[in-house]
Design a protein around this motif. Structure first.
Motif, PDB file in Angstrom:
ATOM      1  N   GLY A 139       0.823  -1.209   0.000  1.00 42.89           N
ATOM      2  CA  GLY A 139       0.000   0.000   0.000  1.00 42.89           C
ATOM      3  C   GLY A 139       0.852   1.251   0.000  1.00 42.89           C
ATOM      4  N   ALA A 140       0.828   1.995   1.103  1.00 42.70           N
ATOM      5  CA  ALA A 140       1.555   3.260   1.163  1.00 42.70           C
ATOM      6  C   ALA A 140       2.427   3.320   2.408  1.00 42.70           C
ATOM      7  CB  ALA A 140       0.578   4.426   1.160  1.00 42.70           C
ATOM      8  N   HIS A 141       3.402   4.212   2.363  1.00 43.99           N
ATOM      9  CA  HIS A 141       4.276   4.427   3.512  1.00 43.99           C
ATOM     10  C   HIS A 141       3.425   4.851   4.715  1.00 43.99           C
ATOM     11  CE1 HIS A 141       7.370   6.291   6.027  1.00 43.99           C
ATOM     12  NE2 HIS A 141       8.251   5.562   5.352  1.00 43.99           N
ATOM     13  N   PRO A 142       3.766   4.374   5.922  1.00 40.65           N
ATOM     14  CA  PRO A 142       2.957   4.704   7.105  1.00 40.65           C
ATOM     15  C   PRO A 142       2.749   6.196   7.329  1.00 40.65           C
ATOM     16  CG  PRO A 142       4.472   2.923   7.621  1.00 40.65           C
ATOM     17  CD  PRO A 142       4.809   3.384   6.230  1.00 40.65           C
ATOM     18  N   ARG A 143       3.731   7.027   7.001  1.00 36.86           N
ATOM     19  CA  ARG A 143       3.555   8.472   7.194  1.00 36.86           C
ATOM     20  C   ARG A 143       2.445   9.016   6.296  1.00 36.86           C
ATOM     21  NH1 ARG A 143       9.524  11.244   7.072  1.00 36.86           N
ATOM     22  NH2 ARG A 143      10.689   9.457   7.869  1.00 36.86           N
ATOM     23  N   ILE A 144       2.344   8.460   5.097  1.00 37.37           N
ATOM     24  CA  ILE A 144       1.297   8.895   4.170  1.00 37.37           C
ATOM     25  C   ILE A 144      -0.066   8.450   4.679  1.00 37.37           C
ATOM     26  CG2 ILE A 144       0.337   8.465   1.865  1.00 37.37           C
ATOM     27  CD1 ILE A 144       3.222   8.541   0.816  1.00 37.37           C
ATOM     28  N   LEU A 145      -0.177   7.203   5.107  1.00 36.49           N
ATOM     29  CA  LEU A 145      -1.447   6.718   5.640  1.00 36.49           C
ATOM     30  C   LEU A 145      -1.880   7.535   6.855  1.00 36.49           C
ATOM     31  CD1 LEU A 145      -1.080   2.835   5.388  1.00 36.49           C
ATOM     32  CD2 LEU A 145      -2.425   4.354   3.929  1.00 36.49           C
ATOM     33  N   GLN A 146      -0.921   7.888   7.690  1.00 37.37           N
ATOM     34  CA  GLN A 146      -1.235   8.673   8.882  1.00 37.37           C
ATOM     35  C   GLN A 146      -1.811  10.032   8.494  1.00 37.37           C
ATOM     36  OE1 GLN A 146       2.054   9.204  11.582  1.00 37.37           O
ATOM     37  NE2 GLN A 146       0.955  10.683  12.852  1.00 37.37           N
ATOM     38  N   ARG A 147      -1.174  10.697   7.537  1.00 42.45           N
ATOM     39  CA  ARG A 147      -1.651  12.023   7.140  1.00 42.45           C
ATOM     40  C   ARG A 147      -2.994  11.947   6.410  1.00 42.45           C
ATOM     41  NH1 ARG A 147       1.733  16.356   4.501  1.00 42.45           N
ATOM     42  NH2 ARG A 147       0.038  17.586   5.420  1.00 42.45           N
ATOM     43  N   LEU A 148      -3.195  10.898   5.625  1.00 44.52           N
ATOM     44  CA  LEU A 148      -4.489  10.723   4.975  1.00 44.52           C
ATOM     45  C   LEU A 148      -5.589  10.558   6.015  1.00 44.52           C
ATOM     46  CD1 LEU A 148      -3.513   8.354   2.027  1.00 44.52           C
ATOM     47  CD2 LEU A 148      -4.365  10.688   1.809  1.00 44.52           C
ATOM     48  N   ALA A 149      -5.310   9.799   7.064  1.00 46.58           N
ATOM     49  CA  ALA A 149      -6.294   9.602   8.126  1.00 46.58           C
ATOM     50  C   ALA A 149      -6.549  10.900   8.894  1.00 46.58           C
ATOM     51  CB  ALA A 149      -5.826   8.502   9.076  1.00 46.58           C
ATOM     52  N   GLU A 150      -5.478  11.621   9.182  1.00 45.58           N
ATOM     53  CA  GLU A 150      -5.608  12.865   9.956  1.00 45.58           C
ATOM     54  C   GLU A 150      -6.418  13.932   9.225  1.00 45.58           C
ATOM     55  OE1 GLU A 150      -1.284  12.551  12.305  1.00 45.58           O
ATOM     56  OE2 GLU A 150      -1.545  13.877  10.578  1.00 45.58           O
ATOM     57  N   THR A 151      -6.351  13.923   7.902  1.00 45.55           N
ATOM     58  CA  THR A 151      -6.997  14.979   7.116  1.00 45.55           C
ATOM     59  C   THR A 151      -8.269  14.500   6.419  1.00 45.55           C
ATOM     60  OG1 THR A 151      -5.650  14.419   5.181  1.00 45.55           O
ATOM     61  CG2 THR A 151      -4.774  16.089   6.682  1.00 45.55           C
ATOM     62  N   ASN A 152      -8.681  13.296   6.724  1.00 40.11           N
ATOM     63  CA  ASN A 152      -9.750  12.655   5.967  1.00 40.11           C
ATOM     64  C   ASN A 152     -11.045  13.465   5.927  1.00 40.11           C
ATOM     65  OD1 ASN A 152     -10.847  10.354   4.500  1.00 40.11           O
ATOM     66  ND2 ASN A 152     -12.053   9.944   6.335  1.00 40.11           N
ATOM     67  N   MET A 153     -11.439  14.094   7.022  1.00 37.88           N
ATOM     68  CA  MET A 153     -12.731  14.776   7.089  1.00 37.88           C
ATOM     69  C   MET A 153     -12.661  16.265   6.751  1.00 37.88           C
ATOM     70  SD  MET A 153     -14.682  12.299   7.598  1.00 37.88           S
ATOM     71  CE  MET A 153     -16.228  13.218   7.802  1.00 37.88           C
ATOM     72  N   LEU A 154     -11.468  16.735   6.380  1.00 35.85           N
ATOM     73  CA  LEU A 154     -11.359  18.144   5.976  1.00 35.85           C
ATOM     74  C   LEU A 154     -12.010  18.358   4.616  1.00 35.85           C
ATOM     75  CD1 LEU A 154      -7.681  19.000   6.974  1.00 35.85           C
ATOM     76  CD2 LEU A 154      -9.774  19.555   8.223  1.00 35.85           C
ATOM     77  N   LYS A 155     -12.610  19.492   4.433  1.00 41.26           N
ATOM     78  CA  LYS A 155     -13.184  19.866   3.149  1.00 41.26           C
ATOM     79  C   LYS A 155     -12.217  20.801   2.431  1.00 41.26           C
ATOM     80  CE  LYS A 155     -18.038  19.450   4.589  1.00 41.26           C
ATOM     81  NZ  LYS A 155     -17.750  18.856   5.909  1.00 41.26           N
ATOM     82  N   THR A 156     -11.811  20.405   1.240  1.00 40.30           N
ATOM     83  CA  THR A 156     -10.853  21.212   0.474  1.00 40.30           C
ATOM     84  C   THR A 156     -11.346  21.376  -0.957  1.00 40.30           C
ATOM     85  OG1 THR A 156      -9.570  19.271  -0.209  1.00 40.30           O
ATOM     86  CG2 THR A 156      -8.897  20.339   1.834  1.00 40.30           C
ATOM     87  N   ALA A 157     -10.741  22.314  -1.668  1.00 42.68           N
ATOM     88  CA  ALA A 157     -11.048  22.508  -3.089  1.00 42.68           C
ATOM     89  C   ALA A 157     -10.647  21.271  -3.884  1.00 42.68           C
ATOM     90  CB  ALA A 157     -10.318  23.742  -3.607  1.00 42.68           C
ATOM     91  N   GLY A 158     -11.276  21.093  -5.030  1.00 41.96           N
ATOM     92  CA  GLY A 158     -10.981  19.942  -5.876  1.00 41.96           C
ATOM     93  C   GLY A 158      -9.951  20.223  -6.945  1.00 41.96           C
ATOM     94  N   TYR A 159      -9.651  19.179  -7.722  1.00 41.64           N
ATOM     95  CA  TYR A 159      -8.829  19.285  -8.929  1.00 41.64           C
ATOM     96  C   TYR A 159      -7.401  19.767  -8.669  1.00 41.64           C
ATOM     97  CZ  TYR A 159     -13.527  18.936 -10.794  1.00 41.64           C
ATOM     98  OH  TYR A 159     -14.813  18.528 -11.045  1.00 41.64           O
ATOM     99  N   GLY A 160      -6.880  19.485  -7.477  1.00 38.36           N
ATOM    100  CA  GLY A 160      -5.511  19.882  -7.177  1.00 38.36           C
ATOM    101  C   GLY A 160      -5.344  21.337  -6.805  1.00 38.36           C
TER     102      GLY A 160
END
Length: 350
Positions: free
Chosen positions: A16-37
Motif C-alpha cells: 500500500g503506502a508508507h505509514p507516514r502517508i497513511l497517517q496524514r491521509l487519516a488525519e486529514t480525511n474529514m477536511l473539506k478542500t477545493a478539488g482538482y488539485g
C-alpha cells in the motif's frame, strides 16, 4: 497441503503506502478542500517539489499513474505530425499497450544497451531524418523519451544525460524523463544525477510515487512555467484530472517533507545488494548489471518452475529455448525477513 502464500518479489508497487502517508491521509480525511488539485496540500507539495528541483517557477501537475502521465504529457508536447524517440526496450515501447500510438503518435525506436540510448545514435537518427529528401512522408521526431532508472534498472550518468540533453537542444527537440522509479535511482550509490540536474537538463519529467511509497500518483514537473499552455485543460480532456486531487497532493507533500523521498529507496537498494551478492556467491547468474532495485537473473527453465512454486517473480525474456531471465524487485517496504526468506528458498533450490 501447503497453504502458505507465495513470497512475492514480482514488482515494487505491491504494498500500500508508507505509514507516514497513511497517517496524514487519516488525519486529514474529514477536511473539506477545493478539488482538482487546487487545495492547500497540493500547493504545499508543489512548493516543496519546486524547492527540491531549484525551479521556483515550475508547473507541477499530479496524475494517477505512470502510463496516464506518459500518454498525457507526451501527447501535449508533440505536434500531430510528430513522434517520440525511445529505446526499443523503453516502457512506452513495450509495456504501455500502445498508449502513445492510441493518442496518435508513433514511438520511434532506437537500439538500447542495457536499457539506455546514447547521444551519438540519437544525433545520427535525428540528422538522418532531416537529410532524407522524403521526410515529409515520414514521422518527424519531436521528443526524446528516457527513464531513470531504465527498464533494466540501469542509470544514465550525468555525462550521458548531459550529452543527450545537448543533442535535443541542438535539434530543438524536447527531452522527457520518466521517473517512475526515480527514488531508487536517487538512492543508488552508483548514481551521480540529482533531481536538480534532471530539472536543469530535461524539458519535462515526472517524479514517481506509485512505485515509491504512495497509494498512487505521479508528479509531472515542467521547469519552465507555461511551457505547455492550457495543460490543465488538456489533462481534463484526457480524463486524467482527479476531482479529489488533494489525495495525490497530500501524498507528495508527505514524500517531500523531511527528505522522505530521498531516503525511501535506500532500504530497497540495500536489500537488492544483499540478494545479488548472496545469489552470485552460490552460483546464480546475473543477466544484466543493475545498481538499483531490480535484479535480473538467468535461470534454467526447470529450476524456474521449481522456484515459481514458492516465489513470485516477473518474466523478462527468453535468451534461448531452455533459459529464462526473470526479475526480482525490492521496494521501500521490503523487510529483512523478506530478504532472508527469499535467500533461504533460492539457496535451497540451487
Amino acid at each position: 497441503m501447503n497453504t502458505r502464500p507465495k513470497l512475492s518479489f514480482a514488482s515494487d508497487y505491491l504494498e500500500g503506502a508508507h505509514p507516514r502517508i497513511l497517517q496524514r491521509l487519516a488525519e486529514t480525511n474529514m477536511l473539506k478542500t477545493a478539488g482538482y488539485g487546487l487545495d492547500e496540500f497540493s500547493e504545499a507539495a508543489r512548493q516543496k517539489i519546486r524547492a527540491a528541483c531549484q525551479t521556483p517557477e515550475a508547473d507541477v501537475f499530479f496524475f494517477m499513474g505512470g502510463t496516464q502521465t506518459n500518454a498525457v504529457m507526451i501527447g501535449a508536447l508533440l505536434k500531430p505530425y510528430q513522434g517520440v524517440i525511445a529505446a526499443d526496450s523503453g516502457h512506452i515501447s513495450l509495456h504501455e499497450a500502445g498508449a502513445i500510438e492510441a493518442g496518435g503518435h508513433k514511438v520511434l525506436e532506437l537500439p538500447h544497451r542495457f536499457g539506455k540510448i546514447n547521444a551519438e545514435t540519437l544525433s545520427a537518427y535525428i540528422q538522418s531524418y532531416w537529410q532524407d529528401e522524403n521526410r515529409e512522408h515520414m514521422v518527424m521526431p519531436g521528443l526524446v523519451y528516457i527513464s531513470q532508472p531504465t527498464e533494466y534498472g540501469t542509470l544514465y550518468s550525468l555525462e550521458e544525460l548531459t550529452k543527450i540533453s545537448e543533442v535535443c537542444a541542438a535539434h530543438h527537440i524536447a527531452l522527457y524523463l520518466d521517473g517512475a522509479r526515480l527514488a531508487y535511482a536517487l538512492a543508488s550509490p552508483a548514481n551521480n544525477v540529482s533531481l536538480i540536474d534532471i530539472a536543469r537538463l530535461c524539458t519535462t519529467f515526472y517524479i514517481g510515487g506509485t512505485k515509491c511509497g504512495t497509494l498512487f500518483g505521479e508528479a509531472a514537473v515542467i521547469p519552465q512555467h507555461n511551457y505547455i499552455p492550457h495543460l490543465f485543460t488538456i489533462i481534463k480532456q484526457r480524463g486524467a484530472l482527479l476531482a479529489k486531487g488533494r489525495i495525490a497532493g497530500l501524498q507528495f507533500d508527505t514524500l517531500f517533507s523531511d527528505n522522505l523521498y530521498f531516503e525511501i529507496g535506500r532500504s530497497a537498494i540495500e536489500a537488492t545488494e544483499i540478494i545479488s551478492a548472496r545469489l552470485q556467491a552460490c552460483g546464480y547468474k546475473l543477466a544484466y548489471p543493475s545498481p538499483t532495485n531490480q535484479l535480473f537473473i538467468e535461470l534454467e527453465d526447470a529450476r524456474l518452475k521449481e522456484l515459481s512454486a514458492q516465489v513470485e517473480m516477473s518474466f523478462w525474456e527468453k535468451p534461448d529455448t531452455s533459459h529464462t531471465v526473470v526479475r526480482l524487485a525490492t521496494s521501500w517496504a521490503t523487510s529483512a525477513d523478506d530478504v532472508a526468506a527469499l535467500l533461504k528458498i533460492m539457496q535451497a533450490q540451487h
